[in-house]
Design a protein around this motif. Structure first.
Motif, PDB file in Angstrom:
ATOM      1  N   THR A 198      -5.080  75.471  12.519  1.00 31.59           N
ATOM      2  CA  THR A 198      -4.952  75.872  13.922  1.00 31.59           C
ATOM      3  C   THR A 198      -4.562  77.335  14.043  1.00 31.59           C
ATOM      4  O   THR A 198      -5.091  78.060  14.896  1.00 31.59           O
ATOM      5  CB  THR A 198      -3.906  74.990  14.618  1.00 31.59           C
ATOM      6  OG1 THR A 198      -4.262  73.613  14.448  1.00 31.59           O
ATOM      7  CG2 THR A 198      -3.846  75.305  16.097  1.00 31.59           C
ATOM      8  N   GLY A 269      -7.884  73.516  20.973  1.00 30.29           N
ATOM      9  CA  GLY A 269      -7.097  72.699  21.893  1.00 30.29           C
ATOM     10  C   GLY A 269      -7.041  71.244  21.466  1.00 30.29           C
ATOM     11  O   GLY A 269      -5.996  70.595  21.577  1.00 30.29           O
ATOM     12  N   ARG A 270      -8.154  70.733  20.961  1.00 26.92           N
ATOM     13  CA  ARG A 270      -8.171  69.346  20.499  1.00 26.92           C
ATOM     14  C   ARG A 270      -7.251  69.150  19.298  1.00 26.92           C
ATOM     15  O   ARG A 270      -6.536  68.148  19.207  1.00 26.92           O
ATOM     16  CB  ARG A 270      -9.601  68.949  20.145  1.00 26.92           C
ATOM     17  CG  ARG A 270      -9.766  67.487  19.754  1.00 26.92           C
ATOM     18  CD  ARG A 270     -11.225  67.191  19.449  1.00 26.92           C
ATOM     19  NE  ARG A 270     -11.402  65.811  19.041  1.00 26.92           N
ATOM     20  CZ  ARG A 270     -11.574  64.787  19.867  1.00 26.92           C
ATOM     21  NH1 ARG A 270     -11.590  65.008  21.175  1.00 26.92           N
ATOM     22  NH2 ARG A 270     -11.741  63.563  19.406  1.00 26.92           N
ATOM     23  N   ARG A 272      -4.611  70.963  18.544  1.00 30.12           N
ATOM     24  CA  ARG A 272      -3.217  71.057  18.978  1.00 30.12           C
ATOM     25  C   ARG A 272      -2.769  69.776  19.677  1.00 30.12           C
ATOM     26  O   ARG A 272      -1.665  69.277  19.455  1.00 30.12           O
ATOM     27  CB  ARG A 272      -3.033  72.258  19.906  1.00 30.12           C
ATOM     28  CG  ARG A 272      -3.200  73.600  19.205  1.00 30.12           C
ATOM     29  CD  ARG A 272      -2.900  74.740  20.151  1.00 30.12           C
ATOM     30  NE  ARG A 272      -3.141  76.032  19.533  1.00 30.12           N
ATOM     31  CZ  ARG A 272      -2.271  76.655  18.733  1.00 30.12           C
ATOM     32  NH1 ARG A 272      -1.101  76.087  18.493  1.00 30.12           N
ATOM     33  NH2 ARG A 272      -2.561  77.832  18.208  1.00 30.12           N
ATOM     34  N   ARG A 273      -3.622  69.222  20.530  1.00 31.98           N
ATOM     35  CA  ARG A 273      -3.266  67.978  21.221  1.00 31.98           C
ATOM     36  C   ARG A 273      -3.141  66.820  20.241  1.00 31.98           C
ATOM     37  O   ARG A 273      -2.246  65.985  20.361  1.00 31.98           O
ATOM     38  CB  ARG A 273      -4.311  67.652  22.288  1.00 31.98           C
ATOM     39  CG  ARG A 273      -4.274  68.567  23.490  1.00 31.98           C
ATOM     40  CD  ARG A 273      -5.107  67.991  24.622  1.00 31.98           C
ATOM     41  NE  ARG A 273      -6.508  67.818  24.223  1.00 31.98           N
ATOM     42  CZ  ARG A 273      -7.438  68.744  24.356  1.00 31.98           C
ATOM     43  NH1 ARG A 273      -7.131  69.931  24.882  1.00 31.98           N
ATOM     44  NH2 ARG A 273      -8.688  68.505  23.994  1.00 31.98           N
ATOM     45  N   GLY A 274      -4.037  66.779  19.253  1.00 33.52           N
ATOM     46  CA  GLY A 274      -3.971  65.719  18.254  1.00 33.52           C
ATOM     47  C   GLY A 274      -2.702  65.788  17.444  1.00 33.52           C
ATOM     48  O   GLY A 274      -2.081  64.763  17.133  1.00 33.52           O
ATOM     49  N   LYS A 276       0.166  67.094  18.432  1.00 33.22           N
ATOM     50  CA  LYS A 276       1.302  66.704  19.267  1.00 33.22           C
ATOM     51  C   LYS A 276       1.353  65.193  19.455  1.00 33.22           C
ATOM     52  O   LYS A 276       2.424  64.597  19.538  1.00 33.22           O
ATOM     53  CB  LYS A 276       1.203  67.395  20.631  1.00 33.22           C
ATOM     54  CG  LYS A 276       1.458  68.900  20.574  1.00 33.22           C
ATOM     55  CD  LYS A 276       1.317  69.524  21.940  1.00 33.22           C
ATOM     56  CE  LYS A 276       1.552  71.033  21.905  1.00 33.22           C
ATOM     57  NZ  LYS A 276       1.389  71.659  23.230  1.00 33.22           N
ATOM     58  N   SER A 277       0.176  64.570  19.531  1.00 30.62           N
ATOM     59  CA  SER A 277       0.160  63.132  19.785  1.00 30.62           C
ATOM     60  C   SER A 277       0.583  62.330  18.569  1.00 30.62           C
ATOM     61  O   SER A 277       1.219  61.302  18.683  1.00 30.62           O
ATOM     62  CB  SER A 277      -1.240  62.688  20.232  1.00 30.62           C
ATOM     63  OG  SER A 277      -2.184  62.937  19.193  1.00 30.62           O
TER      64      SER A 277
END
Length: 304
Positions: A198, A269-270, A272-274, A276-277
């Protein structure tokens, strides 16, 4: 309305806001003046006449004969270069961090050597090498030479991007991986590389954009039929002026690079969201593998 305070910067007061507005207006006026001068200069030399731009809107043969085949060659050369340069650059970057001096020295020599040579010279050398030592036909030789030059140069640059991204991670990540018994290769594959991707993505995308643009060097020096090389026959055979041809080609390059950067932004963005999840770096499969007896060294043996 009262402005919410912030610790990052001082909120501009009335005088600063007026000054910022003034500079904005001056910039817009200067930009408008430059655009007006460009348009007026082109119009004064009859470069904006419809007859010079009409072939791109009324004659499909211009696209079928020149632009689309040239665009196909550009995409093929850039795509092959990306597919080869990305894993090669990652391999060289990881090798520069090896614990073995011979591996480090070899990878460092390769990276510094090819990074110091201009990509055009690499293309010319590759073209000459394919001509002297291989049976590659003259029709496909420019494509081979362009891809070879782009791969050698950009893989070396990407290797430094990968190395810098890994070194930017906190040392505690490696220490934690060693504490649970992970080998050097497992630490790199499951801990360091996933976290650094990332952070490296903007630099990687920037270099991929360079690959797309540098395909034009093959058309200029090796006769490779890419977008830039299509300008001369278009302007000669269809009556379109050179400025119109260059403008159309430039717009296509902008669209290609914009699509690439847009996809990269979506992917970043995907990722980073992954992250965090999940809240984890090492996946469940990797943990199960590490927990299997005999598949990894004990806690006291952390060497690769």
């Amino acid at each position: 309305m009262k402005t919410r305070p912030t610790v990052l910067y001082d909120v501009p007061g009335p005088r600063a806001r007026r000054r910022n507005l003034l500079w904005t207006l001056l910039f817009l006026l200067a930009l408008a003046a430059v655009l007006w001068w460009v348009v007026a200069s082109l119009a004064g030399k009859n470069q904006l006449e419809w007859a010079k731009w009409a072939p791109f809107f009324t004659d499909a043969r211009v696209w079928e004969t020149y632009i689309l085949p040239a665009l196909k060659n550009t995409v093929i050369a850039a795509g092959l270069s990306m597919v080869i340069a990305l894993p090669l650059g990652a391999l060289l970057g990881v090798s520069r961090l090896s614990d073995h001096r011979a591996v480090r020295a070899t990878a460092g020599t390769v990276v510094e050597f090819f990074r110091a040579i201009p990509v055009l010279i690499l293309m010319l050398f590759a073209n000459a090498a394919y001509s002297e030592f291989t049976e590659v036909s003259p029709d496909t030789r420019p494509l081979y030479a362009v891809v070879t030059g782009l791969v050698l140069y950009n893989a070396s640059v990407l290797a430094e991007v990968v190395r810098a991204g890994i070194l930017a991670l906190p040392a505690g990540q490696t220490d934690a991986a060693k504490a649970i018994g992970m080998r050097k290769g497992q630490t790199m594959a499951y801990v360091l590389l996933p976290q650094s991707v990332t952070a490296m993505l903007p630099a990687l995308v920037s270099q991929l954009v360079v690959i797309v643009k540098d395909t034009a060097l093959g058309g200029a020096m090796l006769g490779f039929s890419e977008l830039l090389a299509s300008v001369r026959p278009m302007s000669a055979n269809y009556g379109a002026n050179t400025i119109a041809c260059f403008t159309v080609v430039a717009v296509i390059f902008v669209v290609l690079n914009f699509a690439l950067t847009t996809f990269a932004s979506w992917l970043e963005g995907r990722l980073r969201r992954g992250r965090k999840s999940t809240g984890a770096v090492v996946g469940a499969e990797a943990v199960a593998e590490l927990a299997t007896p005999g598949d990894h060294p004990g806690p006291t043996d952390t060497r690769g």
